[in-house]
Design a protein around this motif. Sequence first.
Motif, PDB file in Angstrom:
ATOM      1  N   ASN A   1     -15.683 -22.111 -17.833  1.00  0.00           N
ATOM      2  CA  ASN A   1     -15.171 -20.920 -18.507  1.00  0.00           C
ATOM      3  C   ASN A   1     -16.325 -20.124 -19.121  1.00  0.00           C
ATOM      4  OD1 ASN A   1     -13.615 -19.053 -19.801  1.00  0.00           O
ATOM      5  ND2 ASN A   1     -12.510 -20.509 -21.063  1.00  0.00           N
ATOM      6  N   PHE A   2     -17.233 -20.807 -19.801  1.00  0.00           N
ATOM      7  CA  PHE A   2     -18.380 -20.141 -20.426  1.00  0.00           C
ATOM      8  C   PHE A   2     -19.278 -19.483 -19.379  1.00  0.00           C
ATOM      9  CE2 PHE A   2     -22.890 -20.374 -21.492  1.00  0.00           C
ATOM     10  CZ  PHE A   2     -22.912 -19.500 -22.562  1.00  0.00           C
ATOM     11  N   VAL A   3     -19.563 -20.180 -18.306  1.00  0.00           N
ATOM     12  CA  VAL A   3     -20.444 -19.626 -17.269  1.00  0.00           C
ATOM     13  C   VAL A   3     -19.824 -18.364 -16.664  1.00  0.00           C
ATOM     14  CG1 VAL A   3     -21.431 -20.068 -14.980  1.00  0.00           C
ATOM     15  CG2 VAL A   3     -21.590 -21.796 -16.759  1.00  0.00           C
ATOM     16  N   ILE A   4     -18.531 -18.406 -16.414  1.00  0.00           N
ATOM     17  CA  ILE A   4     -17.852 -17.227 -15.856  1.00  0.00           C
ATOM     18  C   ILE A   4     -17.912 -16.065 -16.847  1.00  0.00           C
ATOM     19  CG2 ILE A   4     -15.607 -16.300 -15.162  1.00  0.00           C
ATOM     20  CD1 ILE A   4     -15.008 -19.120 -14.045  1.00  0.00           C
ATOM     21  N   LEU A   5     -17.614 -16.344 -18.106  1.00  0.00           N
ATOM     22  CA  LEU A   5     -17.646 -15.300 -19.132  1.00  0.00           C
ATOM     23  C   LEU A   5     -19.051 -14.722 -19.288  1.00  0.00           C
ATOM     24  CD1 LEU A   5     -16.046 -13.787 -21.292  1.00  0.00           C
ATOM     25  CD2 LEU A   5     -16.611 -15.604 -22.882  1.00  0.00           C
TER      26      LEU A   5
ATOM     27  N   VAL B   1     -14.925  -7.276 -31.352  1.00  0.00           N
ATOM     28  CA  VAL B   1     -14.441  -8.639 -31.575  1.00  0.00           C
ATOM     29  C   VAL B   1     -13.018  -8.794 -31.047  1.00  0.00           C
ATOM     30  CG1 VAL B   1     -13.758 -10.280 -33.377  1.00  0.00           C
ATOM     31  CG2 VAL B   1     -15.973  -9.149 -33.512  1.00  0.00           C
ATOM     32  N   ILE B   2     -12.169  -7.824 -31.311  1.00  0.00           N
ATOM     33  CA  ILE B   2     -10.779  -7.890 -30.851  1.00  0.00           C
ATOM     34  C   ILE B   2     -10.716  -7.859 -29.322  1.00  0.00           C
ATOM     35  CG2 ILE B   2      -8.582  -6.644 -30.808  1.00  0.00           C
ATOM     36  CD1 ILE B   2      -9.282  -5.787 -33.734  1.00  0.00           C
ATOM     37  N   ILE B   3     -11.459  -6.951 -28.719  1.00  0.00           N
ATOM     38  CA  ILE B   3     -11.469  -6.866 -27.255  1.00  0.00           C
ATOM     39  C   ILE B   3     -12.098  -8.127 -26.662  1.00  0.00           C
ATOM     40  CG2 ILE B   3     -12.489  -5.638 -25.294  1.00  0.00           C
ATOM     41  CD1 ILE B   3     -12.034  -3.050 -26.855  1.00  0.00           C
ATOM     42  N   GLY B   4     -13.154  -8.630 -27.306  1.00  0.00           N
ATOM     43  CA  GLY B   4     -13.790  -9.860 -26.829  1.00  0.00           C
ATOM     44  C   GLY B   4     -12.849 -11.041 -26.852  1.00  0.00           C
ATOM     45  N   ALA B   5     -12.042 -11.155 -27.897  1.00  0.00           N
ATOM     46  CA  ALA B   5     -11.076 -12.260 -27.984  1.00  0.00           C
ATOM     47  C   ALA B   5     -10.037 -12.150 -26.867  1.00  0.00           C
ATOM     48  CB  ALA B   5     -10.405 -12.258 -29.345  1.00  0.00           C
ATOM     49  N   ALA B   6      -9.548 -10.943 -26.638  1.00  0.00           N
ATOM     50  CA  ALA B   6      -8.566 -10.744 -25.566  1.00  0.00           C
ATOM     51  C   ALA B   6      -9.197 -11.023 -24.207  1.00  0.00           C
ATOM     52  CB  ALA B   6      -8.016  -9.322 -25.615  1.00  0.00           C
ATOM     53  N   PHE B   7     -10.436 -10.585 -24.017  1.00  0.00           N
ATOM     54  CA  PHE B   7     -11.141 -10.807 -22.760  1.00  0.00           C
ATOM     55  C   PHE B   7     -11.379 -12.297 -22.557  1.00  0.00           C
ATOM     56  CE2 PHE B   7     -15.065 -10.773 -20.161  1.00  0.00           C
ATOM     57  CZ  PHE B   7     -14.558 -10.105 -19.067  1.00  0.00           C
TER      58      PHE B   7
ATOM     59  N   LYS C   1      -9.457 -14.692 -23.546  1.00  0.00           N
ATOM     60  CA  LYS C   1      -8.190 -15.285 -23.109  1.00  0.00           C
ATOM     61  C   LYS C   1      -7.960 -15.035 -21.620  1.00  0.00           C
ATOM     62  CE  LYS C   1      -5.887 -15.129 -27.569  1.00  0.00           C
ATOM     63  NZ  LYS C   1      -4.772 -14.579 -28.344  1.00  0.00           N
ATOM     64  N   ILE C   2      -8.333 -13.856 -21.159  1.00  0.00           N
ATOM     65  CA  ILE C   2      -8.185 -13.540 -19.733  1.00  0.00           C
ATOM     66  C   ILE C   2      -9.072 -14.463 -18.900  1.00  0.00           C
ATOM     67  CG2 ILE C   2      -8.659 -11.790 -17.964  1.00  0.00           C
ATOM     68  CD1 ILE C   2      -7.813  -9.682 -20.061  1.00  0.00           C
ATOM     69  N   VAL C   3     -10.309 -14.630 -19.346  1.00  0.00           N
ATOM     70  CA  VAL C   3     -11.227 -15.499 -18.602  1.00  0.00           C
ATOM     71  C   VAL C   3     -10.755 -16.948 -18.664  1.00  0.00           C
ATOM     72  CG1 VAL C   3     -13.597 -16.367 -18.504  1.00  0.00           C
ATOM     73  CG2 VAL C   3     -13.189 -13.941 -18.850  1.00  0.00           C
ATOM     74  N   SER C   4     -10.225 -17.381 -19.808  1.00  0.00           N
ATOM     75  CA  SER C   4      -9.687 -18.742 -19.903  1.00  0.00           C
ATOM     76  C   SER C   4      -8.549 -18.942 -18.914  1.00  0.00           C
ATOM     77  CB  SER C   4      -9.195 -19.030 -21.318  1.00  0.00           C
ATOM     78  OG  SER C   4     -10.268 -19.076 -22.206  1.00  0.00           O
ATOM     79  N   SER C   5      -7.676 -17.961 -18.830  1.00  0.00           N
ATOM     80  CA  SER C   5      -6.574 -18.052 -17.874  1.00  0.00           C
ATOM     81  C   SER C   5      -7.102 -18.074 -16.443  1.00  0.00           C
ATOM     82  CB  SER C   5      -5.616 -16.887 -18.066  1.00  0.00           C
ATOM     83  OG  SER C   5      -4.610 -16.929 -17.089  1.00  0.00           O
ATOM     84  N   LEU C   6      -8.078 -17.232 -16.157  1.00  0.00           N
ATOM     85  CA  LEU C   6      -8.689 -17.212 -14.830  1.00  0.00           C
ATOM     86  C   LEU C   6      -9.263 -18.584 -14.495  1.00  0.00           C
ATOM     87  CD1 LEU C   6      -9.794 -15.591 -12.335  1.00  0.00           C
ATOM     88  CD2 LEU C   6     -11.855 -15.230 -13.701  1.00  0.00           C
ATOM     89  N   THR C   7      -9.953 -19.183 -15.453  1.00  0.00           N
ATOM     90  CA  THR C   7     -10.558 -20.488 -15.223  1.00  0.00           C
ATOM     91  C   THR C   7      -9.499 -21.571 -15.071  1.00  0.00           C
ATOM     92  OG1 THR C   7     -12.456 -19.820 -16.545  1.00  0.00           O
ATOM     93  CG2 THR C   7     -12.205 -22.151 -16.130  1.00  0.00           C
TER      94      THR C   7
END
Length: 143
Positions: free
Chosen positions: A94-98, A21-27, A29-35
Amino acid sequence: MFKEFKEFISRGNVLDLAVAVIIGAAFGKIVSSLTDDIIMPIIGKILGGLDFSSYFVVLGKVPEALAGSSDYAALKKAGVPLLGYGAFITAAVNFVILAFIIFLLVRSINKLMPKPEVPAADAPEPADIALLREIRDELKKRA
């Protein structure tokens, strides 16, 4: 009760889930920034300089101080009811990329993991061997 809780928390699955869960939340945020910071500006540039965050429909009264404003964040902060379909488009991308990245990770891990060996099904016995076996068994009975 405390002892049971301690045993529950000490299980490997619970700790693994907490780490995931912790790694998923951080990941996320990375994908949100990428998007938000890379992909959507490129898409906007390709489509003629469009900024998806500025796509919204005002559903209520706008305060006098913000009249004529096209700043989605400021209007939202002021409590103006908005239909922010541009923000929704960004969240959908963002969701599709994730989802695609998770698909690639799971696919890669599945390729790395050894496949369980399935016992080979016995091949059917050829008809001539079966006939010879029957003849042998019949001769044993007569002897």
